[in-house]
Design a protein around this motif. Structure first.
Motif, mmCIF file in Angstrom:
data_model
loop_
_atom_site.group_PDB
_atom_site.id
_atom_site.type_symbol
_atom_site.label_atom_id
_atom_site.label_comp_id
_atom_site.label_asym_id
_atom_site.label_seq_id
_atom_site.Cartn_x
_atom_site.Cartn_y
_atom_site.Cartn_z
ATOM 1 N N GLY A 6 105.230 7.394 -9.461
ATOM 2 C CA GLY A 6 104.106 8.352 -9.022
ATOM 3 C C GLY A 6 103.475 8.040 -7.842
ATOM 4 N N GLU A 7 103.906 7.097 -6.804
ATOM 5 C CA GLU A 7 103.255 6.826 -5.474
ATOM 6 C C GLU A 7 103.623 7.782 -4.456
ATOM 7 O OE1 GLU A 7 103.376 2.550 -4.412
ATOM 8 O OE2 GLU A 7 105.174 2.608 -5.488
ATOM 9 N N LEU A 8 104.790 8.513 -4.650
ATOM 10 C CA LEU A 8 105.072 9.811 -3.903
ATOM 11 C C LEU A 8 105.563 10.713 -4.978
ATOM 12 C CD1 LEU A 8 107.647 8.254 -1.202
ATOM 13 C CD2 LEU A 8 105.280 9.523 -0.904
ATOM 14 N N SER A 9 105.149 12.095 -4.366
ATOM 15 C CA SER A 9 105.719 13.296 -5.291
ATOM 16 C C SER A 9 106.938 13.793 -4.870
ATOM 17 C CB SER A 9 104.489 14.373 -5.062
ATOM 18 O OG SER A 9 104.706 14.853 -3.867
ATOM 19 N N GLU A 10 107.857 14.126 -5.590
ATOM 20 C CA GLU A 10 108.994 14.659 -5.360
ATOM 21 C C GLU A 10 109.134 15.913 -4.117
ATOM 22 O OE1 GLU A 10 113.532 15.476 -7.063
ATOM 23 O OE2 GLU A 10 111.758 14.801 -8.298
ATOM 24 N N ASP A 11 107.744 16.612 -4.242
ATOM 25 C CA ASP A 11 107.338 17.469 -3.282
ATOM 26 C C ASP A 11 107.383 17.167 -1.938
ATOM 27 O OD1 ASP A 11 107.555 19.797 -5.242
ATOM 28 O OD2 ASP A 11 105.600 19.843 -5.437
ATOM 29 N N GLU A 12 106.935 15.934 -1.918
ATOM 30 C CA GLU A 12 106.739 15.286 -0.412
ATOM 31 C C GLU A 12 107.998 14.939 0.129
ATOM 32 O OE1 GLU A 12 102.372 12.827 -0.404
ATOM 33 O OE2 GLU A 12 104.010 12.395 -1.890
ATOM 34 N N VAL A 13 108.903 14.499 -0.842
ATOM 35 C CA VAL A 13 110.409 14.098 -0.357
ATOM 36 C C VAL A 13 110.885 15.520 -0.128
ATOM 37 C CG1 VAL A 13 112.515 13.266 -1.336
ATOM 38 C CG2 VAL A 13 110.357 12.241 -1.673
ATOM 39 N N ASN A 14 110.839 16.431 -0.692
ATOM 40 C CA ASN A 14 111.417 17.837 -0.433
ATOM 41 C C ASN A 14 110.997 18.413 1.026
ATOM 42 O OD1 ASN A 14 112.477 17.906 -3.074
ATOM 43 N ND2 ASN A 14 111.130 19.308 -3.753
ATOM 44 N N GLU A 15 109.790 18.017 1.287
ATOM 45 C CA GLU A 15 109.403 18.600 2.425
ATOM 46 C C GLU A 15 110.315 18.023 3.691
ATOM 47 O OE1 GLU A 15 107.796 20.900 5.171
ATOM 48 O OE2 GLU A 15 107.387 20.986 2.942
ATOM 49 N N SER A 16 110.607 16.586 3.573
ATOM 50 C CA SER A 16 111.370 15.809 4.640
ATOM 51 C C SER A 16 112.862 16.398 4.677
ATOM 52 C CB SER A 16 111.544 14.605 4.499
ATOM 53 O OG SER A 16 109.992 13.954 4.864
ATOM 54 N N VAL A 17 113.364 16.683 3.275
ATOM 55 C CA VAL A 17 114.855 17.100 3.162
ATOM 56 C C VAL A 17 114.503 18.708 3.686
ATOM 57 C CG1 VAL A 17 116.595 17.956 1.457
ATOM 58 C CG2 VAL A 17 115.143 15.772 1.205
ATOM 59 N N ARG A 18 113.841 19.326 3.544
ATOM 60 C CA ARG A 18 113.728 20.948 4.020
ATOM 61 C C ARG A 18 113.740 20.560 5.557
ATOM 62 N NH1 ARG A 18 109.683 22.084 1.293
ATOM 63 N NH2 ARG A 18 110.707 23.311 -0.049
ATOM 64 N N ARG A 19 112.868 19.913 6.131
ATOM 65 C CA ARG A 19 112.994 19.909 7.814
ATOM 66 C C ARG A 19 114.521 19.496 8.368
ATOM 67 N NH1 ARG A 19 107.944 16.312 7.086
ATOM 68 N NH2 ARG A 19 106.177 17.692 7.129
ATOM 69 N N VAL A 20 115.187 18.377 7.679
ATOM 70 C CA VAL A 20 116.522 18.371 7.953
ATOM 71 C C VAL A 20 117.337 19.529 7.728
ATOM 72 C CG1 VAL A 20 118.628 16.719 7.625
ATOM 73 C CG2 VAL A 20 116.391 15.741 7.529
ATOM 74 N N LEU A 21 117.243 20.027 6.759
ATOM 75 C CA LEU A 21 118.135 21.160 6.401
ATOM 76 C C LEU A 21 117.939 22.318 7.417
ATOM 77 C CD1 LEU A 21 118.414 21.088 2.432
ATOM 78 C CD2 LEU A 21 120.256 20.806 3.849
ATOM 79 N N ARG A 22 116.641 22.447 7.703
ATOM 80 C CA ARG A 22 116.369 23.361 8.770
ATOM 81 C C ARG A 22 116.729 23.310 9.893
ATOM 82 N NH1 ARG A 22 110.263 23.104 8.886
ATOM 83 N NH2 ARG A 22 110.526 24.618 6.988
ATOM 84 N N VAL A 23 116.965 22.094 10.586
ATOM 85 C CA VAL A 23 117.712 21.725 11.560
ATOM 86 C C VAL A 23 119.438 22.184 11.480
ATOM 87 C CG1 VAL A 23 118.154 20.152 13.482
ATOM 88 C CG2 VAL A 23 115.985 20.350 12.557
ATOM 89 N N MET A 24 119.726 21.698 10.594
ATOM 90 C CA MET A 24 121.150 21.643 10.222
ATOM 91 C C MET A 24 121.552 23.131 10.324
ATOM 92 S SD MET A 24 121.949 18.534 7.659
ATOM 93 C CE MET A 24 123.713 18.601 7.851
ATOM 94 N N TYR A 25 120.970 24.129 9.599
ATOM 95 C CA TYR A 25 121.124 25.396 9.565
ATOM 96 C C TYR A 25 121.103 26.069 10.972
ATOM 97 C CZ TYR A 25 121.781 26.976 4.556
ATOM 98 O OH TYR A 25 122.227 26.782 3.285
ATOM 99 N N ASN A 26 119.907 25.623 11.796
ATOM 100 C CA ASN A 26 119.841 26.198 13.048
ATOM 101 C C ASN A 26 120.848 25.671 14.134
ATOM 102 O OD1 ASN A 26 116.969 27.619 13.898
ATOM 103 N ND2 ASN A 26 116.858 26.517 11.980
ATOM 104 N N ILE A 27 121.633 24.794 13.980
ATOM 105 C CA ILE A 27 122.649 24.233 14.833
ATOM 106 C C ILE A 27 123.889 24.628 13.872
ATOM 107 C CG2 ILE A 27 121.300 22.310 16.013
ATOM 108 C CD1 ILE A 27 122.927 20.176 13.940
ATOM 109 N N LYS A 28 124.010 25.482 13.074
ATOM 110 C CA LYS A 28 125.168 25.857 12.461
ATOM 111 C C LYS A 28 126.056 24.504 11.869
ATOM 112 C CE LYS A 28 125.290 29.789 15.437
ATOM 113 N NZ LYS A 28 124.274 29.521 16.263
ATOM 114 N N ALA A 29 125.494 23.390 11.388
ATOM 115 C CA ALA A 29 126.072 22.472 10.940
ATOM 116 C C ALA A 29 126.364 22.805 9.280
ATOM 117 C CB ALA A 29 125.192 21.101 10.853
#
Length: 745
Positions: A321-344
């Motif tokens: 409970g020290e971190l929420s999974e939503d907080e983790v999701n936000e970092s994953v979302r940022r990585v995926l956003r870049v990966m989609y934009n560079i067509k990875a």
């Protein structure tokens, strides 16, 4: 400042190339029909993939999410193969794409096909004062990164050069925030056009190597905003860099990768950054604090991969409970956003990349040839007329030294690196005898712990037999050229230099050569300033070059032989003595547990000009084989400017010599009656122009009025102070040739 790029083709016929090695045989870099391109506006991250990203995240386990946020090899994070998500692969790269590293150690992987083009180090690129070449640089290194199938290039590096002793001065750009951003933004645009994410570094105030992993940097907010952040802000808001690398050091108590103010309030809330933050290697020190502050990807921590802070400890923090999974999701979302934009993830239409091509070598040559700085030429020994000499002495260790590898940190595994001696052998007519002698050895005192944190200690005692061989070579030659300076073992990441003295006994060596032959040209190859007072004494001719890439030797020799008219300008101030530099004059380097930037906004030439201290060579300085005259400075209007307008400053530049040449018109701004502390002058515009012998060209520089603002710490806003401003035009910070005044309402 002009912001359009025309495909470059000038100078290609001046050099013989070795051809392609192991990359694609075809390359379109700068070979399409000349077309205009905005090099100061990158492509923003598209948000069109957000629904797909949310869908993927909803299908991922917590363990899979964690795997995407930490290194699972030395330069990659985990993908999720079952969902079509590949590994996120990274490459070091300020000098060219780094050779392949083993997955679980720093040992080279031993591949046979991971060679790359060696590009000029940051000092050389910035010395061109040419944003178009910065775009070319980014396009070349981006194409080579893409060809190696890497998603993220850990470049460019553009921290402000605060001290001439900085171990990474050779790699960084400048002491000036305006020049920094004018080079950094086109560089980023060029990289990312190849469907590769640029990771700008090192965010922020990472201005020394001494205690870099722990030192707490203390500085006022105005200094932070006006000196150390402008290039990062422009890289995010104009270049639209997709990734930011968090630095090693602390800022006001918090590590940069745990610094909510820097990562959240400034980077994301103010600048609108939508990409991901990756740590410098082993720069994460916590799990909960770092993730909550805005760090997304942890790399290089000295532990088994599953023990990284964002690995098993992150999973446990969510479960507790020290971190929420939503907080983790936000970092994953940022990585995926870049990966989609560079067509990875969906590679449809992704750039193909190219590497080790003839075109890339031509581009490297063009950059290097515009970077060489002519410091003195009082006896007109340069350019060397090969038809009028019978012999030349080529002396010094740097005549045969290479720079693609060396020191601590990233280098380039390259098949092509032309040395000055090789270039002279290829370019001089057979009638000219080359008398070569090394002259001195490059020797170091063995390090007790293997990592000399405060600079490598050199052995400066000369070998008399080697010196005598060089003296005899000089005596029997019509002209002597000493290739002196430094190298990438002496100037290195992880260690600031000890002082400004030339290593390996070179001062004495150069004196001996000058005494043997008065027609001696001294060529310094280095990335950072040295104390050249003794070298300059009785030396009529002095040239400065850099760790200048695969074609560095060819470009340098073409300058010496007059095939290229030098047009490089110093991107930093060369002091007379170390204690003249602001960080040292204020006794605020390197500090201990913390370092306070006592000089405030008076960094580099701002200090020298404001305090009336004479430098050895000033910021922006560099001579040519021709001469230029400035006249008829004028503005589009002289008064009633408002914050949203642009000032157009024009000046007529006449080439009054006999050779075609390029001149850098530099525009500095002063306001003497300000209500806040200001430097005597600040660079706010520049333009590099080719002017034919005997011709006059009108050079126009556009300066947005908002560039004249200072950061108001009371209301936390950029403020343009009304009143009279003096616009100064010259070809260095200490050679102002024309002035005009304007009034801001």
């Amino acid at each position: 400042m002009r912001n359009k790029l025309l495909a470059l083709s000038v100078g290609f016929s001046l050099i013989a190339f070795t051809g392609c090695q192991d990359g694609s045989a075809t390359d379109t870099t700068n070979t399409e029909e000349a077309k205009e391109k905005d090099i100061f506006e990158g492509k923003p991250l598209s948000m069109e993939y957000e629904d797909e990203i949310d869908s993927l995240i909803s299908l991922m386990t917590l363990e899979e999410k964690s795997g995407m946020l930490h290194g699972t090899s030395m330069f990659a994070t985990s993908g999720v193969p079952r969902l079509g998500i590949p590994e996120l692969t990274m490459a070091d790269g300020p000098l060219g794409v780094r050779e392949e590293i083993s997955r679980d150690s720093w040992a080279p992987a031993g591949w046979e096909n991971d060679h790359a083009t060696f590009l000029p180090a940051g000092g050389g690129l910035s010395a061109t004062w040419n944003p178009e070449l910065a775009y070319t640089f980014g396009n070349v290194i981006g194409a080579e990164t893409r060809d190696r199938n890497k998603h993220v290039l850990l470049a460019p590096a553009f921290n402000i050069i605060r001290t001439p002793l900085g171990g990474r001065t050779y790699e960084y750009f400048s002491e000036d925030p305006f020049l920094n951003k004018q080079i950094a933004v086109p560089y980023i645009v060029g990289i990312q056009e190849n469907d590769v994410a640029a990771s700008i570094k090192h965010y922020a105030v990472n201005n020394q190597e001494t205690n870099r992993g722990t030192v707490d940097v203390l500085l006022d907010e105005r200094t932070l905003r006006e000196i150390y952040l402008p290039a990062f802000e422009a890289a995010v808001e104009q270049g639209h860099a997709y990734s930011v690398m968090g630095a090693y050091n602390r800022l006001r108590g918090d590590y940069l990768n745990e610094n909510e103010y820097m990562l959240q309030e400034v980077l994301r809330d103010e600048w609108g950054f939508k990409g991901f933050v990756v740590s410098d290697w082993a720069a994460i020190h916590s799990t909960v604090k770092a993730l909550k502050a805005g760090a997304d990807v942890e790399m290089g921590t000295n532990a088994p991969f599953e023990e990284y802070y964002f690995a098993q400890p992150l999973i446990e923090a969510v479960k507790s409970g020290e971190l929420s999974e939503d907080e983790v999701n936000e970092s994953v979302r940022r990585v995926l956003r870049v990966m989609y934009n560079i067509k990875a993830i969906d590679s449809t239409g992704r750039a193909e990349g190219s590497r080790n091509t003839e075109q890339h070598l031509k581009d490297v040559y063009n950059i290097a040839s515009e970077s060489v700085v002519l410091l003195r030429n009082e006896k007109d020994l340069l350019p060397i007329n090969a038809q009028e000499i019978n012999s030349i002495a080529v002396l010094g260790n740097n005549a045969t030294r290479t720079y693609a590898q060396g020191g601590f940190g990233a280098g380039v595994k390259t098949k092509t690196e032309v040395t000055p001696l090789e270039a002279l052998q290829n370019k001089l007519p057979e009638s000219v005898t080359i008398n070569y002698a090394k002259g001195y050895e490059e020797n170091y005192v063995p390090a007790e712990d293997g990592n000399q944190n405060y600079g490598r200690q050199t052995i400066d005692e000369l070998d008399e037999a080697m010196v005598q061989e060089a003296v005899e070579a000089a005596k029997k030659s019509d002209i002597a050229v000493v290739f002196a300076g430094s190298n990438r073992d002496y100037e290195s990441e992880a260690a600031d230099r000890r002082d400004l003295q030339l290593p390996f006994g070179q001062e004495e060596f150069i004196d001996r050569i000058k005494a043997a032959n008065p027609n001696t040209v001294v060529v310094m190859i280095a990335g950072a300033p040295f104390d050249l007072r003794k070298v300059e004494k009785d030396a009529s001719t002095l040239v400065w070059s850099w760790f200048n890439g695969s074609e560095g030797g060819n470009a340098l020799v073409d300058v010496l032989l007059g095939k290229i008219n030098p047009s490089g300008k110093l991107p930093w101030t060369m002091p007379m003595a170390l204690e003249d530099s602001p960080a040292h004059a204020t006794n605020s380097f390197p500090g201990g547990e913390s370092v306070t930037y006592e000089e405030g906004i008076l960094v580099g030439y701002r200090w020298f000009d404001t305090k009336n201290i004479d430098p050895m060579y000033p910021f922006g300085y560099g001579l040519s084989y021709t001469d230029f005259d400035f006249s008829n400075a004028r503005v589009n209007k002289t008064e009633a400017f408002t914050d949203d307008e642009t000032i157009q400053v024009s000046v007529d530049v006449t080439n009054i010599g006999e050779l075609d040449g390029k001149e850098v018109v530099q525009l500095y701004v002063s306001k003497t009656d300000s209500n806040v502390e200001r430097a005597a002058q600040e660079l706010k515009g520049f333009e590099k122009a080719m002017i034919a012998a005997g011709e006059t060209e009108t050079v126009t520089i556009e300066v947005p009025v908002k560039e004249l603002a200072y950061y108001n710490i009371e209301n936390k806003k950029w403020t343009v102070e009304p009143g009279i401003y003096t616009l100064k035009l010259g070809n260095s910070s200490r050679n102002i040739l024309q002035e005009v005044k304007i009034e801001i309402e």
